[in-house]
Design a protein around this motif. Structure first.
Motif, PDB file in Angstrom:
ATOM      1  N   UNK A 169      98.281  19.812 -95.026  1.00 26.69           N
ATOM      2  CA  UNK A 169      98.413  21.178 -94.521  1.00 26.69           C
ATOM      3  C   UNK A 169      99.876  21.558 -94.272  1.00 26.69           C
ATOM      4  N   UNK A 170     100.171  22.789 -94.592  1.00 26.52           N
ATOM      5  CA  UNK A 170     101.489  23.407 -94.386  1.00 26.52           C
ATOM      6  C   UNK A 170     102.595  22.804 -95.245  1.00 26.52           C
ATOM      7  N   UNK A 171     102.230  21.937 -96.210  1.00 28.14           N
ATOM      8  CA  UNK A 171     103.251  21.331 -97.064  1.00 28.14           C
ATOM      9  C   UNK A 171     103.452  22.127 -98.349  1.00 28.14           C
ATOM     10  N   UNK A 172     102.433  22.893 -98.725  1.00 31.40           N
ATOM     11  CA  UNK A 172     102.512  23.626 -99.988  1.00 31.40           C
ATOM     12  C   UNK A 172     102.307  22.746-101.200  1.00 31.40           C
ATOM     13  N   UNK A 173     102.022  21.481-100.988  1.00 36.40           N
ATOM     14  CA  UNK A 173     101.824  20.570-102.109  1.00 36.40           C
ATOM     15  C   UNK A 173     103.148  20.125-102.693  1.00 36.40           C
ATOM     16  N   UNK A 174     103.062  19.333-103.724  1.00 32.82           N
ATOM     17  CA  UNK A 174     104.256  18.800-104.368  1.00 32.82           C
ATOM     18  C   UNK A 174     104.420  19.442-105.738  1.00 32.82           C
ATOM     19  N   UNK A 175     105.504  20.163-105.915  1.00 33.65           N
ATOM     20  CA  UNK A 175     105.771  20.803-107.202  1.00 33.65           C
ATOM     21  C   UNK A 175     105.855  19.737-108.288  1.00 33.65           C
ATOM     22  N   UNK A 176     105.382  20.092-109.465  1.00 34.07           N
ATOM     23  CA  UNK A 176     105.451  19.186-110.602  1.00 34.07           C
ATOM     24  C   UNK A 176     104.290  18.219-110.698  1.00 34.07           C
ATOM     25  N   UNK A 177     103.404  18.191-109.705  1.00 33.89           N
ATOM     26  CA  UNK A 177     102.279  17.261-109.740  1.00 33.89           C
ATOM     27  C   UNK A 177     100.945  17.932-110.047  1.00 33.89           C
TER      28      UNK A 177
END
Length: 188
Positions: A162-170
């Motif tokens: 939560x609140x991390x926005x996920x990991x770009x590129x994955x």
């Protein structure tokens, strides 16, 4: 600069893919899915949720596809900006869109297209992009079950913190195409 077309005559036998983009931090990477689809012989048009529109490079996407991005209903008598889809990929699909779609709520153009596509039997794949807190809500699990029961092809996704926005590129953009290909090969 590429001229934007309005429902042009399509290339012979090239399938047309709608990519429905929702408001998620990774939506700005949607060009990866567009490129992958185009490399596989698809023409692509993008439909963004109203909030999703702010997460993408609209001029870049329009230049890449050659079509205007759709986000709102057209007025009666206006030309159709996109051909009818042969398939639809919803990526990234947010908690809100997944739950509204499964409930049959059609309060945006994107949701209207998704709800109607079920009745037309258009092959549709969805790549969820939600946080673990959202995924814990019972409505989300029920909505995914309902979409699967409707024949929607649901991609695998590990919810992000939560609140991390996920990991770009994955985000696995091409999974949408992998899910759709077997459906498109089957006779109707």
């Amino acid at each position: 600069m590429t001229a934007i077309q309005v429902c042009p005559a399509r290339s012979a036998k090239k399938p047309f893919l709608y990519v429905v983009v929702c408001a998620a931090g990774i939506a700005g990477e949607v060009a990866q899915l567009i490129t992958a689809a185009q490399e596989r012989g698809w023409e692509v048009g993008v439909v963004a949720t109203p909030q999703g529109l702010g997460f993408i490079d609209a001029p870049g996407v329009e230049a890449q596809t050659g079509y205007p991005i759709r986000s709102a209903w057209r007025s009666p008598g206006d030309p159709r900006p996109l051909p009818d889809p042969d398939a639809i990929a919803v990526a990234p699909a947010t908690f809100n869109t997944i739950n509204k779609w499964a409930a049959g709520i059609s309060d945006t153009l994107a949701l209207g297209i998704l709800c109607e596509s079920y009745g037309f039997g258009i092959p549709t794949a969805v790549l969820p992009y939600v946080s673990s807190a959202q995924a814990a809500h019972p409505a989300y699990t029920e909505s995914l079950r309902r979409l699967r029961d409707m024949g929607i092809l649901v991609g695998a996704h590990e919810p992000h913190h939560p609140k991390s926005g996920g990991v770009a590129g994955q985000f696995r953009w091409e999974e949408a195409l992998a899910l759709l290909m077997p459906r498109l090969s089957q006779p109707s």
